[in-house]
Every structure is written in structure tokens, then in C-alpha cells.
Design a protein around this motif. Structure first.
Motif, PDB file in Angstrom:
ATOM      1  N   GLU A   4     -51.594  -4.359  14.073  1.00  0.00           N
ATOM      2  CA  GLU A   4     -51.209  -2.962  13.352  1.00  0.00           C
ATOM      3  C   GLU A   4     -52.225  -1.943  13.656  1.00  0.00           C
ATOM      4  O   GLU A   4     -51.993  -0.949  13.950  1.00  0.00           O
ATOM      5  CB  GLU A   4     -51.226  -3.115  11.652  1.00  0.00           C
ATOM      6  N   ILE A  31     -45.040  -1.004  18.344  1.00  0.00           N
ATOM      7  CA  ILE A  31     -45.003  -2.307  17.949  1.00  0.00           C
ATOM      8  C   ILE A  31     -45.938  -3.155  18.796  1.00  0.00           C
ATOM      9  O   ILE A  31     -45.608  -3.367  19.952  1.00  0.00           O
ATOM     10  CB  ILE A  31     -43.745  -3.080  17.675  1.00  0.00           C
ATOM     11  N   ARG A  90     -47.640  -6.891  19.608  1.00  0.00           N
ATOM     12  CA  ARG A  90     -47.548  -8.555  19.185  1.00  0.00           C
ATOM     13  C   ARG A  90     -48.427  -9.084  20.210  1.00  0.00           C
ATOM     14  O   ARG A  90     -48.411  -8.792  21.581  1.00  0.00           O
ATOM     15  CB  ARG A  90     -46.147  -8.839  19.181  1.00  0.00           C
ATOM     16  N   SER A 103     -41.389  -4.006  12.515  1.00  0.00           N
ATOM     17  CA  SER A 103     -42.886  -3.759  12.271  1.00  0.00           C
ATOM     18  C   SER A 103     -43.583  -4.699  11.206  1.00  0.00           C
ATOM     19  O   SER A 103     -44.648  -4.792  11.071  1.00  0.00           O
ATOM     20  CB  SER A 103     -43.097  -2.352  12.126  1.00  0.00           C
ATOM     21  N   ALA A 104     -42.546  -4.999  10.379  1.00  0.00           N
ATOM     22  CA  ALA A 104     -42.954  -5.906   9.361  1.00  0.00           C
ATOM     23  C   ALA A 104     -41.749  -6.939   8.901  1.00  0.00           C
ATOM     24  O   ALA A 104     -40.640  -6.787   9.572  1.00  0.00           O
ATOM     25  CB  ALA A 104     -43.164  -5.103   7.944  1.00  0.00           C
ATOM     26  N   PRO A 105     -42.100  -8.003   8.195  1.00  0.00           N
ATOM     27  CA  PRO A 105     -41.220  -8.756   7.808  1.00  0.00           C
ATOM     28  C   PRO A 105     -39.744  -8.265   7.130  1.00  0.00           C
ATOM     29  O   PRO A 105     -39.845  -7.262   6.539  1.00  0.00           O
ATOM     30  CB  PRO A 105     -41.899  -9.937   6.791  1.00  0.00           C
ATOM     31  N   ARG A 161     -40.008 -11.524  11.637  1.00  0.00           N
ATOM     32  CA  ARG A 161     -40.472 -10.169  11.964  1.00  0.00           C
ATOM     33  C   ARG A 161     -39.405  -9.963  13.231  1.00  0.00           C
ATOM     34  O   ARG A 161     -39.715  -9.058  14.351  1.00  0.00           O
ATOM     35  CB  ARG A 161     -41.697  -9.552  12.498  1.00  0.00           C
ATOM     36  N   VAL A 170     -39.106   0.515   8.405  1.00  0.00           N
ATOM     37  CA  VAL A 170     -39.471  -0.473   9.195  1.00  0.00           C
ATOM     38  C   VAL A 170     -39.356   0.057  10.513  1.00  0.00           C
ATOM     39  O   VAL A 170     -38.413   0.860  10.740  1.00  0.00           O
ATOM     40  CB  VAL A 170     -39.020  -1.914   9.415  1.00  0.00           C
TER      41      VAL A 170
END
Length: 182
Positions: free
Chosen positions: A56, A77, A79, A109-111, A135, A163
Motif C-alpha cells: 500500500e 496497485i 503486489r 486494491s483491497a479484498p 484480491r 476499490v
């Protein structure tokens, strides 16, 4: 300990707008103090090694740097290699049997939960279909993403509200695992 990451930039170099030359992007990421910087294609993937931060904070740092340098905001994003590898390994479809244009992964970007997609009647879009992951959303679109009515529905603001979502074809998904594994 340094970690290898992929940053996925949303909506750059599409239709001649929001231009981000890859050489400039590499220089920008290097200027943030990251090592081993490589880009993949022109559609917004940059791989790098970072000795600090988390997904993040690195995404926020890169997004702010892009806005300062290029003059427009870009959703990012980030990862790490382990996550990207898990996405490939958890694939619910026979990816090796499909053409890359038929199969995509949307990273969030989020669940996200299945409730977000409750309004979608899967039967209305057959043979297209999707499944949720960590995600991520796996999308099978046999006629390609550009002709997919399901992909169009999945991208609607009421579905993606709150998101950041960005999609990559299967070739890129696999390549990012390779590039972050270096």
C-alpha cells in the motif's frame, strides 16, 4: 530484507492519452530508491526491488510521484512476487488450454466479496464467466476482452466502487511472476 514487486498502473497509454513513456517510468522508480527496475509492455507494468515499505505505501508513493512528474493521477496497485505466484497457482480455469486473449485477471486494491457481484446473473453471460480469488477476479471471455459483455458489466462504477481495479491478460499475469522472481 529486499522484496521484489510489480506495480500495475491503471489506464495509461490507452488511446493516446495519459502518456507515460516506459523509460521515464523506470527512471522515476529508480529515483524513488528502488533497484532492479524493469518495465513490461507499454500498458503499465513496472517491476522493482524495494528494501522498505509495503504494498500500500509503495503504491501511494509511486502514484504521488507519477502525478508530480507527469501532471496527472494514476491509480497504482503493487503486489509482491509471492502474491503474484499464488494468483497463478490458484487459477480456477485450465489457463494452459486457453488462448491468452480469452483469459484475464483483474487485480483489486483491497479484498472483495461475492456480495459486490450479487446483481450479476452468471447465466446471462454464458459462455463468459468469472470467479473470485484473493484480491483478484479471474475472467474467462472466449471472444476476447474487447467483445466481452461480462467484462463491461464487471467494470461498472457501482461494482468497482471503493476499490481500484485493473486487468491483465494471462500472458502478462504469468510474465509478472517471472519478472518478480528474478
Amino acid at each position: 530484507m529486499a522484496t521484489r514487486y510489480a506495480a500495475l498502473l491503471r489506464g495509461i497509454n490507452v488511446g493516446g492519452s495519459r502518456k507515460v513513456p516506459m523509460a521515464d517510468l523506470r527512471a522515476l522508480v529508480e529515483g524513488l530508491g528502488h533497484d532492479g527496475v524493469r518495465t513490461h509492455l507499454q500498458s503499465g507494468q513496472v517491476v522493482f526491488t524495494a528494501a522498505h515499505g509495503d504494498e500500500e505505501s509503495l503504491a501511494a508513493e509511486l502514484s504521488a510521484a507519477i502525478e508530480r512528474h507527469f501532471g496527472f493521477g494514476v491509480d497504482v496497485i503493487v503486489r509482491d512476487h509471492a502474491y503474484l505466484k499464488r494468483i497463478v497457482e490458484a487459477c480456477p480455469y485450465p489457463a494452459g488450454e486457453l488462448e491468452p486473449r480469452q483469459f484475464h485477471v483483474t487485480y483489486f486494491s483491497a479484498p472483495v466479496t461475492s456480495e459486490r457481484f450479487a446483481e450479476i446473473d452468471p447465466g446471462a453471460y454464458r459462455p463468459e464467466e468469472f470467479r473470485l480469488g484473493d484480491r483478484a477476479l479471474y475472467l474467462y471471455a472466449p471472444n476476447g476482452l474487447g467483445r466481452s459483455t461480462l467484462a463491461e458489466h464487471l467494470a461498472r462504477p457501482r461494482i468497482t466502487k471503493g476499490v481500484v481495479a485493473t486487468s491483465r491478460n494471462w500472458n502478462t499475469v504469468v510474465k509478472l511472476v517471472e519478472l518478480t522472481g528474478d
